[in-house]
Design a protein around this motif. Sequence first.
Motif, PDB file in Angstrom:
ATOM      1  N   GLN A 177      70.501  59.813  13.145  1.00 23.17           N
ATOM      2  CA  GLN A 177      69.003  59.170  13.724  1.00 23.17           C
ATOM      3  C   GLN A 177      68.830  57.965  12.945  1.00 23.17           C
ATOM      4  OE1 GLN A 177      66.917  62.760  13.101  1.00 23.17           O
ATOM      5  NE2 GLN A 177      67.882  63.693  14.975  1.00 23.17           N
ATOM      6  N   PRO A 178      68.785  57.077  13.281  1.00 25.94           N
ATOM      7  CA  PRO A 178      67.833  55.693  12.973  1.00 25.94           C
ATOM      8  C   PRO A 178      66.267  56.025  12.265  1.00 25.94           C
ATOM      9  CG  PRO A 178      68.293  55.261  15.054  1.00 25.94           C
ATOM     10  CD  PRO A 178      69.043  56.316  15.460  1.00 25.94           C
TER      11      PRO A 178
ATOM     12  N   ALA B 284      59.821  65.674  34.186  1.00 27.93           N
ATOM     13  CA  ALA B 284      61.106  66.297  33.102  1.00 27.93           C
ATOM     14  C   ALA B 284      61.908  65.450  33.579  1.00 27.93           C
ATOM     15  CB  ALA B 284      61.094  67.378  33.793  1.00 27.93           C
ATOM     16  N   GLY B 285      63.388  64.991  32.594  1.00 26.88           N
ATOM     17  CA  GLY B 285      63.836  64.308  32.441  1.00 26.88           C
ATOM     18  C   GLY B 285      63.878  62.889  31.709  1.00 26.88           C
ATOM     19  N   TYR B 286      62.779  62.663  30.999  1.00 31.24           N
ATOM     20  CA  TYR B 286      61.766  62.086  30.884  1.00 31.24           C
ATOM     21  C   TYR B 286      61.361  62.248  29.484  1.00 31.24           C
ATOM     22  CZ  TYR B 286      60.616  58.807  33.850  1.00 31.24           C
ATOM     23  OH  TYR B 286      60.390  58.027  34.874  1.00 31.24           O
ATOM     24  N   GLY B 287      62.124  61.041  28.382  1.00 35.95           N
ATOM     25  CA  GLY B 287      61.992  61.068  26.886  1.00 35.95           C
ATOM     26  C   GLY B 287      60.859  60.155  25.818  1.00 35.95           C
ATOM     27  N   LEU B 288      61.411  60.070  24.422  1.00 40.72           N
ATOM     28  CA  LEU B 288      60.848  58.730  24.032  1.00 40.72           C
ATOM     29  C   LEU B 288      61.269  57.548  23.793  1.00 40.72           C
ATOM     30  CD1 LEU B 288      57.819  58.623  22.528  1.00 40.72           C
ATOM     31  CD2 LEU B 288      58.978  59.034  20.000  1.00 40.72           C
ATOM     32  N   ARG B 289      60.980  56.946  24.337  1.00 40.78           N
ATOM     33  CA  ARG B 289      62.348  54.920  23.955  1.00 40.78           C
ATOM     34  C   ARG B 289      61.415  54.724  22.952  1.00 40.78           C
ATOM     35  NH1 ARG B 289      65.711  52.930  25.898  1.00 40.78           N
ATOM     36  NH2 ARG B 289      66.000  54.506  27.899  1.00 40.78           N
ATOM     37  N   ILE B 290      62.407  54.552  21.738  1.00 42.00           N
ATOM     38  CA  ILE B 290      62.249  53.779  21.045  1.00 42.00           C
ATOM     39  C   ILE B 290      62.593  52.593  21.125  1.00 42.00           C
ATOM     40  CG2 ILE B 290      61.900  54.055  18.456  1.00 42.00           C
ATOM     41  CD1 ILE B 290      61.655  56.342  18.699  1.00 42.00           C
ATOM     42  N   GLY B 291      62.026  51.070  21.183  1.00 41.21           N
ATOM     43  CA  GLY B 291      62.938  50.371  21.074  1.00 41.21           C
ATOM     44  C   GLY B 291      62.333  49.265  20.186  1.00 41.21           C
ATOM     45  N   ILE B 292      62.228  47.630  20.855  1.00 40.20           N
ATOM     46  CA  ILE B 292      62.157  46.057  21.054  1.00 40.20           C
ATOM     47  C   ILE B 292      61.731  45.369  22.454  1.00 40.20           C
ATOM     48  CG2 ILE B 292      63.090  46.142  18.185  1.00 40.20           C
ATOM     49  CD1 ILE B 292      65.189  44.167  20.149  1.00 40.20           C
ATOM     50  N   LYS B 293      60.745  44.894  21.475  1.00 41.99           N
ATOM     51  CA  LYS B 293      60.477  43.450  22.451  1.00 41.99           C
ATOM     52  C   LYS B 293      60.600  42.328  22.588  1.00 41.99           C
ATOM     53  CE  LYS B 293      55.314  43.746  22.946  1.00 41.99           C
ATOM     54  NZ  LYS B 293      54.471  44.257  23.989  1.00 41.99           N
ATOM     55  N   GLY B 294      60.720  41.486  22.727  1.00 39.60           N
ATOM     56  CA  GLY B 294      60.433  40.012  22.189  1.00 39.60           C
ATOM     57  C   GLY B 294      61.911  39.586  21.861  1.00 39.60           C
ATOM     58  N   GLY B 295      61.690  38.266  20.916  1.00 36.39           N
ATOM     59  CA  GLY B 295      62.970  37.650  20.457  1.00 36.39           C
ATOM     60  C   GLY B 295      62.400  36.917  19.906  1.00 36.39           C
ATOM     61  N   GLY B 296      63.527  35.525  19.435  1.00 30.03           N
ATOM     62  CA  GLY B 296      63.282  34.304  19.663  1.00 30.03           C
ATOM     63  C   GLY B 296      62.480  33.453  18.218  1.00 30.03           C
ATOM     64  N   CYS B 297      61.827  32.795  18.240  1.00 22.78           N
ATOM     65  CA  CYS B 297      61.146  32.559  17.338  1.00 22.78           C
ATOM     66  C   CYS B 297      59.772  33.396  16.834  1.00 22.78           C
ATOM     67  CB  CYS B 297      60.368  30.838  17.528  1.00 22.78           C
ATOM     68  SG  CYS B 297      61.833  30.169  17.971  1.00 22.78           S
TER      69      CYS B 297
ATOM     70  N   ALA C 148      70.831  58.655  22.377  1.00 19.68           N
ATOM     71  CA  ALA C 148      70.067  60.438  22.213  1.00 19.68           C
ATOM     72  C   ALA C 148      69.946  60.813  21.329  1.00 19.68           C
ATOM     73  CB  ALA C 148      70.155  60.407  24.127  1.00 19.68           C
ATOM     74  N   TYR C 149      69.232  61.594  21.110  1.00 23.13           N
ATOM     75  CA  TYR C 149      69.016  61.940  19.920  1.00 23.13           C
ATOM     76  C   TYR C 149      67.456  62.918  19.941  1.00 23.13           C
ATOM     77  CZ  TYR C 149      70.858  57.972  17.236  1.00 23.13           C
ATOM     78  OH  TYR C 149      71.135  56.904  17.242  1.00 23.13           O
ATOM     79  N   THR C 150      67.602  63.699  19.904  1.00 27.91           N
ATOM     80  CA  THR C 150      66.477  65.017  19.314  1.00 27.91           C
ATOM     81  C   THR C 150      65.831  65.500  18.274  1.00 27.91           C
ATOM     82  OG1 THR C 150      67.402  66.770  21.512  1.00 27.91           O
ATOM     83  CG2 THR C 150      66.135  68.062  20.267  1.00 27.91           C
ATOM     84  N   ILE C 151      65.258  65.137  18.549  1.00 28.22           N
ATOM     85  CA  ILE C 151      63.595  65.426  16.554  1.00 28.22           C
ATOM     86  C   ILE C 151      62.863  66.067  16.950  1.00 28.22           C
ATOM     87  CG2 ILE C 151      62.961  63.483  15.315  1.00 28.22           C
ATOM     88  CD1 ILE C 151      64.730  60.842  15.788  1.00 28.22           C
ATOM     89  N   ALA C 152      62.271  67.062  16.427  1.00 27.33           N
ATOM     90  CA  ALA C 152      61.009  67.887  16.459  1.00 27.33           C
ATOM     91  C   ALA C 152      61.031  68.455  18.040  1.00 27.33           C
ATOM     92  CB  ALA C 152      59.852  66.924  15.832  1.00 27.33           C
ATOM     93  N   ASN C 153      62.054  69.142  18.840  1.00 23.40           N
ATOM     94  CA  ASN C 153      62.245  68.812  19.574  1.00 23.40           C
ATOM     95  C   ASN C 153      61.703  67.989  20.862  1.00 23.40           C
ATOM     96  OD1 ASN C 153      62.726  72.276  19.148  1.00 23.40           O
ATOM     97  ND2 ASN C 153      60.975  71.981  18.623  1.00 23.40           N
ATOM     98  N   ILE C 154      61.653  67.148  20.492  1.00 22.98           N
ATOM     99  CA  ILE C 154      61.391  65.390  21.659  1.00 22.98           C
ATOM    100  C   ILE C 154      62.967  64.668  21.643  1.00 22.98           C
ATOM    101  CG2 ILE C 154      59.779  63.579  21.286  1.00 22.98           C
ATOM    102  CD1 ILE C 154      58.764  64.469  19.178  1.00 22.98           C
ATOM    103  N   PRO C 155      62.671  64.419  22.497  1.00 20.75           N
ATOM    104  CA  PRO C 155      64.218  63.669  22.914  1.00 20.75           C
ATOM    105  C   PRO C 155      63.317  62.341  22.962  1.00 20.75           C
ATOM    106  CG  PRO C 155      63.419  64.865  25.716  1.00 20.75           C
ATOM    107  CD  PRO C 155      62.629  65.222  24.290  1.00 20.75           C
TER     108      PRO C 155
END
Length: 108
Positions: free
Chosen positions: A6-7, A29-42, A60-67
Amino acid sequence: MFDNIQPVTISTRAAEEILKIMQTKNIPAGYGLRIGIKGGGCGGVSLIIGFDKQKETDLAYTIANIPVFVDKKHTMYIIGKEVDFYEGEDTRGFMFVDPKASVPNSES
């Protein structure tokens, strides 16, 4: 092969808040927590979290019962981070922390 690695981690306090949101805000149902980035460049990138469906390019991971879903391309930006929840007089909300940076250095 790397599916068990898990990163990113989620603090106990953040996990409690995420589960509460999932139960009280009608996250579909079927939704989970999305962790990511936005932006980039300068301007660099900003770390983001939200709720989303899993996509073909996600790890996909499960952490503390959270997808948890992380786009493979975003993994290098979040490795070693922890999602935490802060609640104070001035503000409350989720934030990303580096748990290794908060550990005092025991070497003299």
